[in-house]
Design a protein around this motif. Structure first.
Motif, PDB file in Angstrom:
ATOM      1  N   LEU A  21       0.830  -1.208   0.000  1.00 39.71           N
ATOM      2  CA  LEU A  21       0.000   0.000   0.000  1.00 39.71           C
ATOM      3  C   LEU A  21       0.863   1.257   0.000  1.00 39.71           C
ATOM      4  O   LEU A  21       0.581   2.221  -0.721  1.00 39.71           O
ATOM      5  CB  LEU A  21      -0.926  -0.013   1.218  1.00 39.71           C
ATOM      6  N   TYR A  22       1.916   1.240   0.808  1.00 35.87           N
ATOM      7  CA  TYR A  22       2.812   2.396   0.888  1.00 35.87           C
ATOM      8  C   TYR A  22       3.509   2.631  -0.450  1.00 35.87           C
ATOM      9  O   TYR A  22       3.601   3.777  -0.935  1.00 35.87           O
ATOM     10  CB  TYR A  22       3.844   2.177   1.996  1.00 35.87           C
ATOM     11  N   THR A  23       3.998   1.551  -1.064  1.00 34.65           N
ATOM     12  CA  THR A  23       4.717   1.679  -2.333  1.00 34.65           C
ATOM     13  C   THR A  23       3.811   2.257  -3.413  1.00 34.65           C
ATOM     14  O   THR A  23       4.237   3.119  -4.197  1.00 34.65           O
ATOM     15  CB  THR A  23       5.271   0.313  -2.775  1.00 34.65           C
ATOM     16  N   ARG A  24       2.562   1.795  -3.467  1.00 37.59           N
ATOM     17  CA  ARG A  24       1.615   2.327  -4.452  1.00 37.59           C
ATOM     18  C   ARG A  24       1.373   3.819  -4.230  1.00 37.59           C
ATOM     19  O   ARG A  24       1.208   4.583  -5.182  1.00 37.59           O
ATOM     20  CB  ARG A  24       0.290   1.573  -4.385  1.00 37.59           C
ATOM     21  N   ARG A  25       1.365   4.227  -2.959  1.00 34.01           N
ATOM     22  CA  ARG A  25       1.059   5.631  -2.651  1.00 34.01           C
ATOM     23  C   ARG A  25       2.214   6.554  -2.987  1.00 34.01           C
ATOM     24  O   ARG A  25       2.003   7.684  -3.466  1.00 34.01           O
ATOM     25  CB  ARG A  25       0.682   5.757  -1.171  1.00 34.01           C
ATOM     26  N   VAL A  26       3.449   6.125  -2.753  1.00 34.77           N
ATOM     27  CA  VAL A  26       4.591   7.035  -2.899  1.00 34.77           C
ATOM     28  C   VAL A  26       5.294   6.923  -4.256  1.00 34.77           C
ATOM     29  O   VAL A  26       6.062   7.822  -4.619  1.00 34.77           O
ATOM     30  CB  VAL A  26       5.628   6.812  -1.780  1.00 34.77           C
ATOM     31  N   THR A  27       5.046   5.840  -4.992  1.00 30.98           N
ATOM     32  CA  THR A  27       5.725   5.686  -6.279  1.00 30.98           C
ATOM     33  C   THR A  27       5.126   6.654  -7.298  1.00 30.98           C
ATOM     34  O   THR A  27       3.908   6.697  -7.463  1.00 30.98           O
ATOM     35  CB  THR A  27       5.582   4.244  -6.803  1.00 30.98           C
ATOM     36  N   PRO A  28       5.954   7.441  -7.995  1.00 29.60           N
ATOM     37  CA  PRO A  28       5.427   8.378  -8.994  1.00 29.60           C
ATOM     38  C   PRO A  28       4.632   7.648 -10.076  1.00 29.60           C
ATOM     39  O   PRO A  28       5.020   6.566 -10.530  1.00 29.60           O
ATOM     40  CB  PRO A  28       6.696   9.007  -9.586  1.00 29.60           C
ATOM     41  N   LYS A  29       3.508   8.229 -10.470  1.00 33.88           N
ATOM     42  CA  LYS A  29       2.684   7.656 -11.535  1.00 33.88           C
ATOM     43  C   LYS A  29       3.123   8.262 -12.868  1.00 33.88           C
ATOM     44  O   LYS A  29       2.796   9.411 -13.180  1.00 33.88           O
ATOM     45  CB  LYS A  29       1.198   7.957 -11.283  1.00 33.88           C
ATOM     46  N   LEU A  30       3.887   7.509 -13.615  1.00 29.75           N
ATOM     47  CA  LEU A  30       4.426   7.999 -14.877  1.00 29.75           C
ATOM     48  C   LEU A  30       3.438   7.740 -16.019  1.00 29.75           C
ATOM     49  O   LEU A  30       2.745   6.719 -16.032  1.00 29.75           O
ATOM     50  CB  LEU A  30       5.758   7.320 -15.193  1.00 29.75           C
ATOM     51  N   PRO A  31       3.390   8.645 -17.001  1.00 30.78           N
ATOM     52  CA  PRO A  31       2.481   8.453 -18.131  1.00 30.78           C
ATOM     53  C   PRO A  31       3.022   7.458 -19.135  1.00 30.78           C
ATOM     54  O   PRO A  31       4.223   7.142 -19.154  1.00 30.78           O
ATOM     55  CB  PRO A  31       2.414   9.856 -18.747  1.00 30.78           C
ATOM     56  N   GLU A  32       2.133   6.956 -19.971  1.00 28.28           N
ATOM     57  CA  GLU A  32       2.556   6.141 -21.101  1.00 28.28           C
ATOM     58  C   GLU A  32       3.275   7.026 -22.113  1.00 28.28           C
ATOM     59  O   GLU A  32       3.029   8.227 -22.196  1.00 28.28           O
ATOM     60  CB  GLU A  32       1.343   5.468 -21.735  1.00 28.28           C
ATOM     61  N   GLY A  53       0.309  -5.666 -24.460  1.00 26.51           N
ATOM     62  CA  GLY A  53       0.540  -5.883 -23.048  1.00 26.51           C
ATOM     63  C   GLY A  53       0.247  -4.721 -22.128  1.00 26.51           C
ATOM     64  O   GLY A  53      -0.688  -3.946 -22.331  1.00 26.51           O
ATOM     65  N   ASP A  54       1.088  -4.595 -21.117  1.00 26.21           N
ATOM     66  CA  ASP A  54       0.864  -3.721 -19.978  1.00 26.21           C
ATOM     67  C   ASP A  54       1.616  -2.401 -20.100  1.00 26.21           C
ATOM     68  O   ASP A  54       1.929  -1.955 -21.210  1.00 26.21           O
ATOM     69  CB  ASP A  54       1.242  -4.461 -18.693  1.00 26.21           C
ATOM     70  N   SER A  55       1.931  -1.794 -18.971  1.00 26.85           N
ATOM     71  CA  SER A  55       2.565  -0.472 -18.989  1.00 26.85           C
ATOM     72  C   SER A  55       3.940  -0.482 -19.643  1.00 26.85           C
ATOM     73  O   SER A  55       4.326   0.508 -20.275  1.00 26.85           O
ATOM     74  CB  SER A  55       2.681   0.072 -17.558  1.00 26.85           C
ATOM     75  N   ALA A  56       4.677  -1.576 -19.508  1.00 24.80           N
ATOM     76  CA  ALA A  56       5.986  -1.641 -20.165  1.00 24.80           C
ATOM     77  C   ALA A  56       5.811  -1.669 -21.676  1.00 24.80           C
ATOM     78  O   ALA A  56       6.553  -0.997 -22.409  1.00 24.80           O
ATOM     79  CB  ALA A  56       6.759  -2.861 -19.687  1.00 24.80           C
ATOM     80  N   ALA A  57       4.851  -2.438 -22.168  1.00 31.06           N
ATOM     81  CA  ALA A  57       4.565  -2.432 -23.601  1.00 31.06           C
ATOM     82  C   ALA A  57       4.104  -1.060 -24.063  1.00 31.06           C
ATOM     83  O   ALA A  57       4.398  -0.635 -25.186  1.00 31.06           O
ATOM     84  CB  ALA A  57       3.505  -3.487 -23.933  1.00 31.06           C
ATOM     85  N   ALA A  58       3.385  -0.343 -23.193  1.00 33.54           N
ATOM     86  CA  ALA A  58       2.888   0.991 -23.525  1.00 33.54           C
ATOM     87  C   ALA A  58       3.973   2.053 -23.469  1.00 33.54           C
ATOM     88  O   ALA A  58       3.737   3.208 -23.837  1.00 33.54           O
ATOM     89  CB  ALA A  58       1.746   1.371 -22.583  1.00 33.54           C
ATOM     90  N   GLY A  59       5.162   1.687 -22.976  1.00 31.89           N
ATOM     91  CA  GLY A  59       6.282   2.620 -23.003  1.00 31.89           C
ATOM     92  C   GLY A  59       6.438   3.494 -21.786  1.00 31.89           C
ATOM     93  O   GLY A  59       7.150   4.508 -21.843  1.00 31.89           O
ATOM     94  N   VAL A  60       5.790   3.142 -20.669  1.00 34.67           N
ATOM     95  CA  VAL A  60       5.991   3.927 -19.447  1.00 34.67           C
ATOM     96  C   VAL A  60       7.480   3.895 -19.084  1.00 34.67           C
ATOM     97  O   VAL A  60       8.105   2.828 -19.072  1.00 34.67           O
ATOM     98  CB  VAL A  60       5.140   3.360 -18.290  1.00 34.67           C
ATOM     99  N   GLY A  61       8.029   5.061 -18.831  1.00 35.97           N
ATOM    100  CA  GLY A  61       9.461   5.178 -18.559  1.00 35.97           C
ATOM    101  C   GLY A  61      10.226   5.824 -19.699  1.00 35.97           C
ATOM    102  O   GLY A  61      11.379   6.196 -19.536  1.00 35.97           O
ATOM    103  N   ALA A  62       9.589   5.932 -20.862  1.00 32.79           N
ATOM    104  CA  ALA A  62      10.155   6.657 -22.012  1.00 32.79           C
ATOM    105  C   ALA A  62       9.233   7.832 -22.329  1.00 32.79           C
ATOM    106  O   ALA A  62       8.021   7.761 -22.117  1.00 32.79           O
ATOM    107  CB  ALA A  62      10.281   5.739 -23.218  1.00 32.79           C
ATOM    108  N   LEU A  63       9.796   8.897 -22.855  1.00 38.70           N
ATOM    109  CA  LEU A  63       8.968  10.068 -23.173  1.00 38.70           C
ATOM    110  C   LEU A  63       8.120   9.833 -24.408  1.00 38.70           C
ATOM    111  O   LEU A  63       6.959  10.244 -24.460  1.00 38.70           O
ATOM    112  CB  LEU A  63       9.863  11.297 -23.372  1.00 38.70           C
ATOM    113  N   THR A  64       8.698   9.173 -25.422  1.00 35.35           N
ATOM    114  CA  THR A  64       7.983   8.949 -26.673  1.00 35.35           C
ATOM    115  C   THR A  64       8.078   7.490 -27.077  1.00 35.35           C
ATOM    116  O   THR A  64       8.973   6.762 -26.637  1.00 35.35           O
ATOM    117  CB  THR A  64       8.561   9.816 -27.812  1.00 35.35           C
ATOM    118  N   GLN A  65       7.166   7.079 -27.944  1.00 30.53           N
ATOM    119  CA  GLN A  65       7.190   5.704 -28.436  1.00 30.53           C
ATOM    120  C   GLN A  65       8.473   5.412 -29.229  1.00 30.53           C
ATOM    121  O   GLN A  65       8.899   4.259 -29.307  1.00 30.53           O
ATOM    122  CB  GLN A  65       5.951   5.431 -29.305  1.00 30.53           C
TER     123      GLN A  65
END
Length: 243
Positions: A21-32, A53-65
């Motif tokens: 619960l704590y990790t979900r609350r404090v981890t930054p929510k990055l956009p796709e 797939g999921d957020s990794a397939a959607a490119g979360v962690g990169a600015l652009t596809q």
């Protein structure tokens, strides 16, 4: 459930729950990642590609596809093929919600699917047997409804190394991810149309996104390299040039 996992849930259950619960609350929510989610690139023999797939397939962690998994994989494959590609991915998807997403799609044919799913299953209460059953459903849907000839499966990442996760939660989820991967390898090994990627996407300094949970462009690059090699190897092994 393994004896180790069962014992951990008994002994550490409240701690794991609070840390989750704590990790979900404090981890930054990055956009796709921003950018196109379908297109045509390169020239040569046509390759119909789906990244799924999921957020990794959607490119979360990169600015652009372009810097994410889809863009880096397409750019590699486009050196030898005319790649007609699509990206169907969304943050938060687990295996069941991915199946539901596929049910909403109009049937069309793909030569190759690169599949990235499972992290949200690892963090759930799903058992490994339930998870494998859903992977079997995914494979059946992809090969049946979408005529896929090759499914390139991404293993679960080394969650025991994720900096965003505190101990003992990091150990617990990492152990579950390893068990899921072991069963996934058996499933992929039993299916001629499946290829399980072997690269170990271990994070090094500067390679992960700032949330400490998702890949950064450097990891996406290594991931795309491994997938492109697996796809090219399958093409070379077919006399007709078709998968």
């Amino acid at each position: 459930m393994s004896k180790t996992e069962a014992l951990a849930k008994i002994m550490l259950g409240p701690v794991l729950l609070l840390q989750g619960l704590y990790t979900r609350r404090v981890t930054p929510k990055l956009p796709e990642a921003e950018g196109e989610r379908e297109g045509v690139a390169g020239s040569g023999e046509v390759l119909r590609l789906l990244i799924l797939g999921d957020s990794a397939a959607a490119g979360v962690g990169a600015l652009t596809q372009t810097d994410a998994l889809s863009g880096q994989l397409v750019s590699r494959l486009a050196r030898d093929h005319q790649v007609m590609w699509k990206l169907w991915a969304r943050s938060g998807l687990d295996s069941q919600s991915l199946l539901e997403l596929l049910e909403q799609k109009t049937a069309e044919s793909f030569d190759v699917v690169l599949l990235s799913i499972g992290v949200n299953d690892v963090t759930s209460t799903l058992t490994v047997d339930q998870w494998i059953a859903r992977q079997q459903q995914l494979l059946a849907t992809l090969c049946g409804t979408f005529g896929v000839r090759q499914v390139v499966i991404s293993p679960l990442p080394p969650m025991h190394l994720f900096p965003a996760l505190p101990q003992p939660l990091r150990w617990y989820l990492g152990n579950r991810a390893k068990r899921f991967n072991a069963h996934l390898a058996k499933l992929a090994g039993s299916e001629d149309h499946c290829t399980l990627l072997t690269i170990r996407l271990a994070p090094v300094a500067g390679s992960m996104a700032r949330d400490g949970f998702h890949p950064g462009p450097l990891i996406y690059s290594a991931w795309a390299d491994d997938a492109a090699i697996a796809i090219a190897r399958r093409f070379r092994n077919t006399a007709s040039g078709k998968l």
